[in-house]
Write a protein that holds these residues in place. Sequence first.
Motif, PDB file in Angstrom:
ATOM      1  N   GLY A  46      -3.628   8.628 -10.252  1.00 34.00           N
ATOM      2  CA  GLY A  46      -4.609   8.275  -9.002  1.00 34.00           C
ATOM      3  C   GLY A  46      -4.407   9.189  -7.878  1.00 34.00           C
ATOM      4  N   VAL A  47      -5.100   9.178  -6.765  1.00 31.20           N
ATOM      5  CA  VAL A  47      -4.759   9.965  -5.479  1.00 31.20           C
ATOM      6  C   VAL A  47      -3.979   8.928  -4.469  1.00 31.20           C
ATOM      7  CG1 VAL A  47      -5.901  10.910  -3.490  1.00 31.20           C
ATOM      8  CG2 VAL A  47      -6.722  11.097  -5.753  1.00 31.20           C
ATOM      9  N   PRO A  48      -2.993   9.278  -4.053  1.00 26.70           N
ATOM     10  CA  PRO A  48      -2.096   8.452  -3.195  1.00 26.70           C
ATOM     11  C   PRO A  48      -2.809   7.438  -2.138  1.00 26.70           C
ATOM     12  CG  PRO A  48      -0.713  10.631  -3.488  1.00 26.70           C
ATOM     13  CD  PRO A  48      -2.372  10.695  -4.118  1.00 26.70           C
ATOM     14  N   CYS A  49      -3.597   8.282  -1.281  1.00 26.60           N
ATOM     15  CA  CYS A  49      -4.043   7.408  -0.202  1.00 26.60           C
ATOM     16  C   CYS A  49      -5.448   6.489  -0.692  1.00 26.60           C
ATOM     17  CB  CYS A  49      -4.729   8.709   0.903  1.00 26.60           C
ATOM     18  SG  CYS A  49      -3.277   9.129   1.852  1.00 26.60           S
ATOM     19  N   GLU A  50      -5.986   6.847  -2.042  1.00 27.59           N
ATOM     20  CA  GLU A  50      -6.863   6.092  -2.508  1.00 27.59           C
ATOM     21  C   GLU A  50      -6.237   4.932  -3.211  1.00 27.59           C
ATOM     22  OE1 GLU A  50      -9.252   8.269  -5.419  1.00 27.59           O
ATOM     23  OE2 GLU A  50     -10.223   9.416  -3.627  1.00 27.59           O
ATOM     24  N   ARG A  51      -5.162   5.007  -3.717  1.00 23.04           N
ATOM     25  CA  ARG A  51      -4.171   3.952  -4.277  1.00 23.04           C
ATOM     26  C   ARG A  51      -3.912   3.008  -3.045  1.00 23.04           C
ATOM     27  NH1 ARG A  51      -4.102   2.106  -9.069  1.00 23.04           N
ATOM     28  NH2 ARG A  51      -3.811   3.877 -10.563  1.00 23.04           N
ATOM     29  N   ALA A  52      -3.565   3.388  -2.152  1.00 22.38           N
ATOM     30  CA  ALA A  52      -3.104   2.767  -0.910  1.00 22.38           C
ATOM     31  C   ALA A  52      -4.285   1.752  -0.119  1.00 22.38           C
ATOM     32  CB  ALA A  52      -2.696   3.709   0.256  1.00 22.38           C
ATOM     33  N   ASP A  53      -5.529   2.465  -0.339  1.00 22.31           N
ATOM     34  CA  ASP A  53      -6.717   1.955   0.304  1.00 22.31           C
ATOM     35  C   ASP A  53      -7.182   0.718  -0.544  1.00 22.31           C
ATOM     36  OD1 ASP A  53      -8.901   1.634   1.967  1.00 22.31           O
ATOM     37  OD2 ASP A  53     -10.162   2.420   0.443  1.00 22.31           O
ATOM     38  N   GLN A  54      -7.019   0.975  -2.113  1.00 23.74           N
ATOM     39  CA  GLN A  54      -7.291  -0.134  -2.740  1.00 23.74           C
ATOM     40  C   GLN A  54      -6.310  -1.107  -2.847  1.00 23.74           C
ATOM     41  OE1 GLN A  54      -6.791   1.772  -6.560  1.00 23.74           O
ATOM     42  NE2 GLN A  54      -8.893   2.822  -6.547  1.00 23.74           N
ATOM     43  N   VAL A  55      -5.054  -1.029  -2.657  1.00 22.82           N
ATOM     44  CA  VAL A  55      -4.036  -2.307  -2.543  1.00 22.82           C
ATOM     45  C   VAL A  55      -4.141  -2.883  -1.223  1.00 22.82           C
ATOM     46  CG1 VAL A  55      -1.567  -2.773  -2.436  1.00 22.82           C
ATOM     47  CG2 VAL A  55      -2.377  -1.156  -4.244  1.00 22.82           C
ATOM     48  N   ALA A  56      -4.406  -2.016   0.001  1.00 24.55           N
ATOM     49  CA  ALA A  56      -4.663  -2.692   1.053  1.00 24.55           C
ATOM     50  C   ALA A  56      -5.720  -3.697   1.052  1.00 24.55           C
ATOM     51  CB  ALA A  56      -4.778  -1.692   2.367  1.00 24.55           C
ATOM     52  N   ALA A  80       0.714  -1.260  -0.059  1.00 23.81           N
ATOM     53  CA  ALA A  80       0.214  -0.147  -0.030  1.00 23.81           C
ATOM     54  C   ALA A  80       0.781   1.033   0.021  1.00 23.81           C
ATOM     55  CB  ALA A  80      -0.900  -0.115   1.217  1.00 23.81           C
ATOM     56  N   ALA A  81       1.898   1.336   0.887  1.00 28.64           N
ATOM     57  CA  ALA A  81       2.765   2.728   0.878  1.00 28.64           C
ATOM     58  C   ALA A  81       3.543   2.725  -0.361  1.00 28.64           C
ATOM     59  CB  ALA A  81       3.765   2.255   1.805  1.00 28.64           C
ATOM     60  N   ALA A  85       1.030   3.788  -2.886  1.00 30.59           N
ATOM     61  CA  ALA A  85       0.681   5.584  -2.691  1.00 30.59           C
ATOM     62  C   ALA A  85       1.775   6.302  -3.132  1.00 30.59           C
ATOM     63  CB  ALA A  85       0.388   5.729  -1.248  1.00 30.59           C
ATOM     64  N   ALA A  86       2.911   6.010  -2.792  1.00 28.73           N
ATOM     65  CA  ALA A  86       4.156   6.644  -3.323  1.00 28.73           C
ATOM     66  C   ALA A  86       4.352   6.885  -4.667  1.00 28.73           C
ATOM     67  CB  ALA A  86       5.456   5.846  -2.787  1.00 28.73           C
ATOM     68  N   ASP A  87       3.997   5.717  -5.622  1.00 29.99           N
ATOM     69  CA  ASP A  87       3.960   5.717  -6.906  1.00 29.99           C
ATOM     70  C   ASP A  87       2.963   6.606  -7.450  1.00 29.99           C
ATOM     71  OD1 ASP A  87       5.996   3.959  -7.163  1.00 29.99           O
ATOM     72  OD2 ASP A  87       4.830   2.283  -7.834  1.00 29.99           O
ATOM     73  N   ALA A  88       1.867   6.872  -6.843  1.00 30.98           N
ATOM     74  CA  ALA A  88       0.819   7.799  -7.295  1.00 30.98           C
ATOM     75  C   ALA A  88       1.186   9.173  -6.870  1.00 30.98           C
ATOM     76  CB  ALA A  88      -0.508   7.511  -6.404  1.00 30.98           C
ATOM     77  N   ALA A  89       2.031   9.441  -5.741  1.00 29.02           N
ATOM     78  CA  ALA A  89       2.492  10.907  -5.252  1.00 29.02           C
ATOM     79  C   ALA A  89       3.562  11.218  -6.242  1.00 29.02           C
ATOM     80  CB  ALA A  89       2.900  10.608  -3.942  1.00 29.02           C
ATOM     81  N   SER A  90       4.305  10.276  -6.674  1.00 24.45           N
ATOM     82  CA  SER A  90       5.347  10.714  -7.671  1.00 24.45           C
ATOM     83  C   SER A  90       4.823  10.682  -9.054  1.00 24.45           C
ATOM     84  CB  SER A  90       6.490   9.773  -7.680  1.00 24.45           C
ATOM     85  OG  SER A  90       6.142   8.563  -8.404  1.00 24.45           O
ATOM     86  N   GLY A  91       3.566  10.520  -9.382  1.00 27.86           N
ATOM     87  CA  GLY A  91       3.271  10.491 -10.724  1.00 27.86           C
ATOM     88  C   GLY A  91       3.715   9.361 -11.612  1.00 27.86           C
ATOM     89  N   ALA A  92       4.108   8.366 -11.213  1.00 30.72           N
ATOM     90  CA  ALA A  92       4.430   7.119 -11.745  1.00 30.72           C
ATOM     91  C   ALA A  92       3.118   6.393 -12.439  1.00 30.72           C
ATOM     92  CB  ALA A  92       5.338   6.271 -10.942  1.00 30.72           C
ATOM     93  N   VAL A  93       2.344   6.542 -11.489  1.00 31.74           N
ATOM     94  CA  VAL A  93       0.781   6.077 -11.826  1.00 31.74           C
ATOM     95  C   VAL A  93      -0.117   7.135 -11.578  1.00 31.74           C
ATOM     96  CG1 VAL A  93       1.545   3.672 -11.348  1.00 31.74           C
ATOM     97  CG2 VAL A  93       0.501   4.888  -9.501  1.00 31.74           C
TER      98      VAL A  93
END
Length: 107
Positions: free
Chosen positions: A55-65, A41-42, A45-53
């Motif tokens: 999405g919204v970082p914490c939403e990505r973390a929730d999906q993966v978790a 999840a971390a 979220a870091a990939d989303a924060a950096s723009g590598a993927v």
Amino acid sequence: MAGLSAAVGALAVATALAVGVSAVGAASVRSARAAGAADAAALAAADAASGAVSGVPCERADQVARAAGADLAACELDELIVTVRVRVGAGPFAAEARARAGPPPGS
């Protein structure tokens, strides 16, 4: 009768030990699942924060978790560094794990 009492006592002790070992094993599995879910999840979220993927970082973390069978308990974003906390299980048998991901310091 004394032999029967000893056999019943030995069976009770063996049963208690088996239940205890099973509980410890289950807790260990839950803990490992929580750690893996937090790491994934971390990183997502870091990939989303950096723009590598996208999405919204914490939403990505929730999906993966959730995909890993965990619930996202907390998600904090500090620039490109993401810290997440996840929970697996419920009540006194819950396991929590925390993970942090982002670029290395000074980059």
